[in-house]
Design a protein around this motif. Structure first.
Motif, mmCIF file in Angstrom:
data_model
loop_
_atom_site.group_PDB
_atom_site.id
_atom_site.type_symbol
_atom_site.label_atom_id
_atom_site.label_comp_id
_atom_site.label_asym_id
_atom_site.label_seq_id
_atom_site.Cartn_x
_atom_site.Cartn_y
_atom_site.Cartn_z
ATOM 1 N N THR A 155 67.025 -17.746 8.766
ATOM 2 C CA THR A 155 66.893 -17.854 7.263
ATOM 3 C C THR A 155 68.009 -18.066 6.421
ATOM 4 O O THR A 155 68.094 -18.081 5.274
ATOM 5 C CB THR A 155 66.095 -16.608 6.931
ATOM 6 N N LYS A 156 69.225 -18.149 7.040
ATOM 7 C CA LYS A 156 70.327 -18.265 6.200
ATOM 8 C C LYS A 156 71.120 -19.622 6.539
ATOM 9 O O LYS A 156 71.920 -20.111 5.909
ATOM 10 C CB LYS A 156 71.654 -17.289 6.875
ATOM 11 N N LEU A 157 70.154 -20.509 7.195
ATOM 12 C CA LEU A 157 70.794 -21.769 7.730
ATOM 13 C C LEU A 157 70.328 -22.882 6.675
ATOM 14 O O LEU A 157 69.180 -22.709 5.906
ATOM 15 C CB LEU A 157 70.329 -22.246 8.976
ATOM 16 N N SER A 158 71.280 -23.695 6.430
ATOM 17 C CA SER A 158 70.896 -24.819 5.289
ATOM 18 C C SER A 158 69.974 -25.923 6.074
ATOM 19 O O SER A 158 69.594 -25.776 7.158
ATOM 20 C CB SER A 158 71.934 -25.714 5.265
ATOM 21 N N ARG A 159 69.199 -26.770 5.321
ATOM 22 C CA ARG A 159 68.346 -27.645 5.810
ATOM 23 C C ARG A 159 68.857 -28.299 6.661
ATOM 24 O O ARG A 159 68.184 -28.526 7.764
ATOM 25 C CB ARG A 159 67.722 -28.529 4.765
ATOM 26 N N SER A 160 69.946 -28.904 6.627
ATOM 27 C CA SER A 160 70.697 -29.756 7.832
ATOM 28 C C SER A 160 71.037 -28.766 9.150
ATOM 29 O O SER A 160 70.743 -29.491 10.206
ATOM 30 C CB SER A 160 71.947 -30.596 7.156
ATOM 31 N N LYS A 161 71.416 -27.820 8.868
ATOM 32 C CA LYS A 161 71.704 -26.997 9.980
ATOM 33 C C LYS A 161 70.543 -26.596 11.085
ATOM 34 O O LYS A 161 70.428 -26.379 11.984
ATOM 35 C CB LYS A 161 72.713 -25.940 9.731
ATOM 36 N N LEU A 162 69.299 -26.216 10.039
ATOM 37 C CA LEU A 162 68.121 -25.886 10.726
ATOM 38 C C LEU A 162 67.706 -27.152 11.636
ATOM 39 O O LEU A 162 66.849 -26.784 12.479
ATOM 40 C CB LEU A 162 67.101 -25.888 9.516
ATOM 41 N N GLN A 199 60.695 -21.846 4.670
ATOM 42 C CA GLN A 199 61.400 -20.594 4.531
ATOM 43 C C GLN A 199 60.438 -19.582 3.905
ATOM 44 O O GLN A 199 59.569 -19.826 2.861
ATOM 45 C CB GLN A 199 62.543 -20.843 3.465
#
Length: 230
Positions: free
Chosen positions: A72-79, A58
């Motif tokens: 850049t707004k996504l959580s780790r899992s969603k990334l 990030q």
């Protein structure tokens, strides 16, 4: 809107008492179907750029948007989910799994997608056909040449039909002849399949295969004009 947009992206690291800033408020637009090469001295942030675009890391500041999604707004899992669908990665050292066949190595990314077995099979067959390895589907990495291994890596990168393919020194471990073959393959995939590609290389001759050439130095981008003049 460009397919990939970086706006005021900064990233720094602390090394001992020093602060290193490989990205310093950079802006970048990559259009769909673009082939962009990135050069720069060692340690200037080329790998950092790939990591933030792919969501592996990030930025400290700024926004990165890919196909309308501000990653850049996504959580780790969603990334992780986003990466599986939208990003293909070509490594310098292939990173193939030695106990899997060519077919199985290429198939791996599709296992993360909601596809039927028939759809997965079709994706893999088309990817192998695109890189000229349909006749090597049942071979293991140890049975392939270095150039063939890299072709498997490229097929794996494109099999999920990603929005962007990033290539980190994809010819760095190859001899001159094989490197030229891989360069031609990347150009053809970009041209014929409209694959958007970001290529990092230290080789100016390899960089010239791209339609746009950038240099990253002191945290800033410098666009290379025809003839290599910045």
């Amino acid at each position: 809107m460009a397919l990939v947009e970086l706006r005021n992206v900064s990233k720094s690291f602390t090394k001992g008492d020093d602060t290193i800033q490989p990205l310093d408020g950079v802006n970048l637009d990559i259009e769909e179907g673009d082939f962009v090469s990135l050069m720069g001295p060692s340690g200037t942030g080329k790998s950092t750029l790939l990591n933030v675009i792919s969501g592996i890391d990030q930025p400290d500041e700024g926004t990165i948007t890919v196909d309308g999604v501000e990653i850049t707004k996504l959580s780790r899992s969603k990334l992780a989910d986003w990466r599986a669908i939208n990003l293909g990665y070509i490594f310098q050292t292939h990173n193939l799994i030695p106990v899997l066949t060519t077919y199985e190595n290429v198939e791996l990314p599709t296992l993360l997608l909601k596809l039927t077995a028939a759809e997965r099979r079709q994706r893999v067959q088309l990817a192998l056909q695109a890189v000229g390895l349909s006749d090597r589907a049942r071979h293991y990495p140890r049975q392939l040449s270095g150039g063939q291994e890299q072709r498997v890596g490229i097929a794996r990168a494109i099999v999920a039909h990603p929005k962007v393919v990033v290539a980190d020194e994809p010819t760095g471990s190859l001899d001159t002849k094989t490197s030229e073959q891989i360069q031609s393959l990347l150009q053809r995939l970009n041209r014929e399949l409209n694959i958007t590609m970001l290529l990092v290389t230290h080789d100016s001759d390899v960089a010239k295969i791209a339609s746009r050439q950038l240099r990253l130095d002191e945290g800033k981008f410098h666009e290379q004009l025809p003839g290599g003049v910045a």
